[in-house]
Design a protein around this motif. Structure first.
Motif, short mmCIF file in Angstrom:
data_model
loop_
_atom_site.label_atom_id
_atom_site.label_comp_id
_atom_site.label_asym_id
_atom_site.label_seq_id
_atom_site.Cartn_x
_atom_site.Cartn_y
_atom_site.Cartn_z
N UNK A 76 0.76 -1.16 -0.08
CA UNK A 76 0.06 0.06 0.09
C UNK A 76 0.81 1.18 0.04
N UNK A 77 1.97 1.35 0.79
CA UNK A 77 2.80 2.45 0.73
C UNK A 77 3.57 2.47 -0.43
N UNK A 78 4.04 1.49 -1.10
CA UNK A 78 4.57 1.53 -2.65
C UNK A 78 3.55 2.10 -3.55
N UNK A 79 2.39 1.53 -3.47
CA UNK A 79 1.28 2.11 -4.46
C UNK A 79 0.91 3.46 -4.25
N UNK A 80 0.70 4.03 -2.95
CA UNK A 80 0.52 5.28 -2.55
C UNK A 80 1.61 6.21 -3.06
N UNK A 81 2.84 5.88 -2.88
CA UNK A 81 3.93 6.85 -3.32
C UNK A 81 3.92 6.75 -4.80
N UNK A 82 3.67 5.65 -5.66
CA UNK A 82 3.64 5.80 -6.94
C UNK A 82 2.62 6.65 -7.35
N UNK A 83 1.31 6.69 -6.92
CA UNK A 83 0.23 7.56 -7.16
C UNK A 83 0.61 8.97 -6.88
N UNK A 84 1.15 9.22 -5.85
CA UNK A 84 1.51 10.60 -5.36
C UNK A 84 2.56 11.02 -6.34
N UNK A 85 3.45 10.36 -6.80
CA UNK A 85 4.58 10.99 -7.60
C UNK A 85 4.38 10.90 -9.07
N UNK A 124 11.52 11.30 -6.58
CA UNK A 124 12.52 10.27 -6.62
C UNK A 124 12.87 9.85 -5.44
N UNK A 125 13.10 10.55 -4.39
CA UNK A 125 13.27 10.49 -2.93
C UNK A 125 12.11 9.85 -2.32
N UNK A 126 10.88 10.28 -2.65
CA UNK A 126 9.67 9.52 -1.96
C UNK A 126 9.52 8.11 -2.55
N UNK A 127 10.02 7.95 -3.61
CA UNK A 127 9.72 6.68 -4.40
C UNK A 127 10.78 5.55 -3.72
N UNK A 128 12.22 6.23 -3.80
CA UNK A 128 13.14 5.38 -3.17
C UNK A 128 12.78 4.88 -1.55
N UNK A 129 12.22 5.74 -0.96
CA UNK A 129 11.78 5.55 0.50
C UNK A 129 10.71 4.24 0.53
N UNK A 130 9.80 4.72 -0.37
CA UNK A 130 8.58 3.62 -0.47
C UNK A 130 9.08 2.38 -0.69
N UNK A 131 9.89 2.05 -1.74
CA UNK A 131 10.51 1.02 -2.28
C UNK A 131 11.42 0.26 -1.19
N UNK A 132 12.13 0.80 -0.36
CA UNK A 132 12.70 0.09 0.82
C UNK A 132 11.94 0.08 2.11
#
Length: 152
Positions: free
Chosen positions: A33-42, A56-64
């Motif tokens: 959910x966190x990763x999906x939300x980050x992709x949607x937000x960015x 990019x930083x937001x996506x990196x954090x979500x992927x981690x």
């Protein structure tokens, strides 16, 4: 200094409550959910500017945000908050033993934060440590200013 002590204890109690509730929330949220939300937000920002540093930083954090990371943060936030609430409750109630207990508890969390810092280089862990050190100093000052009881 007593008012600064009281203010820091109130702030620590508020943060501890937020930490405890956040720990429960983090445990209930799925990593996907966190990763999906980050992709949607960015998505729209990256469509406009594929090099956008914040996106990019937001996506990196979500992927981690793996299941193990999720479990660490859930347990860390919940235990950190709950234990601090108990120790701070002892301080607020005026229990003399609450002062050294609070210092020991905060020192334990500082050790955990520094361990996590060595592993992740998280500036957040350093910030929490500095804040905890300041609160320890205030607790120690307040404890030393208490009237001595008979036999100690």
């Amino acid at each position: 200094m007593h008012q600064v002590f009281e203010l820091s204890i109130a702030a620590k109690a508020l943060f501890a409550l937020v930490e405890t509730l956040s720990g429960i929330g983090v445990f209930l949220v799925r990593a996907e959910w966190v990763q999906t939300l980050a992709r949607w937000l960015t998505a729209s920002e990256l469509n406009e500017d594929p090099a956008d540093a914040l996106a990019r930083w937001t996506l990196h954090l979500a992927e981690g945000f793996s299941v193990s990371t999720q479990h660490f943060w859930a347990l860390y936030l919940f235990s950190h908050g709950a234990v601090k609430l108990l120790a701070l409750g002892a301080l607020v109630s005026g229990a003399r033993w609450g002062y050294p207990l609070s210092i020991v508890v905060l020192c334990g969390f500082i050790a955990l934060q520094m361990h996590r810092f060595v592993l992740t280089h998280s500036v957040l862990m350093l910030g929490l440590t500095v804040f905890d050190l300041a609160v320890i100093w205030l607790i120690w000052r307040e404890y030393r200013s208490l009237p001595q009881t008979r036999g100690g």
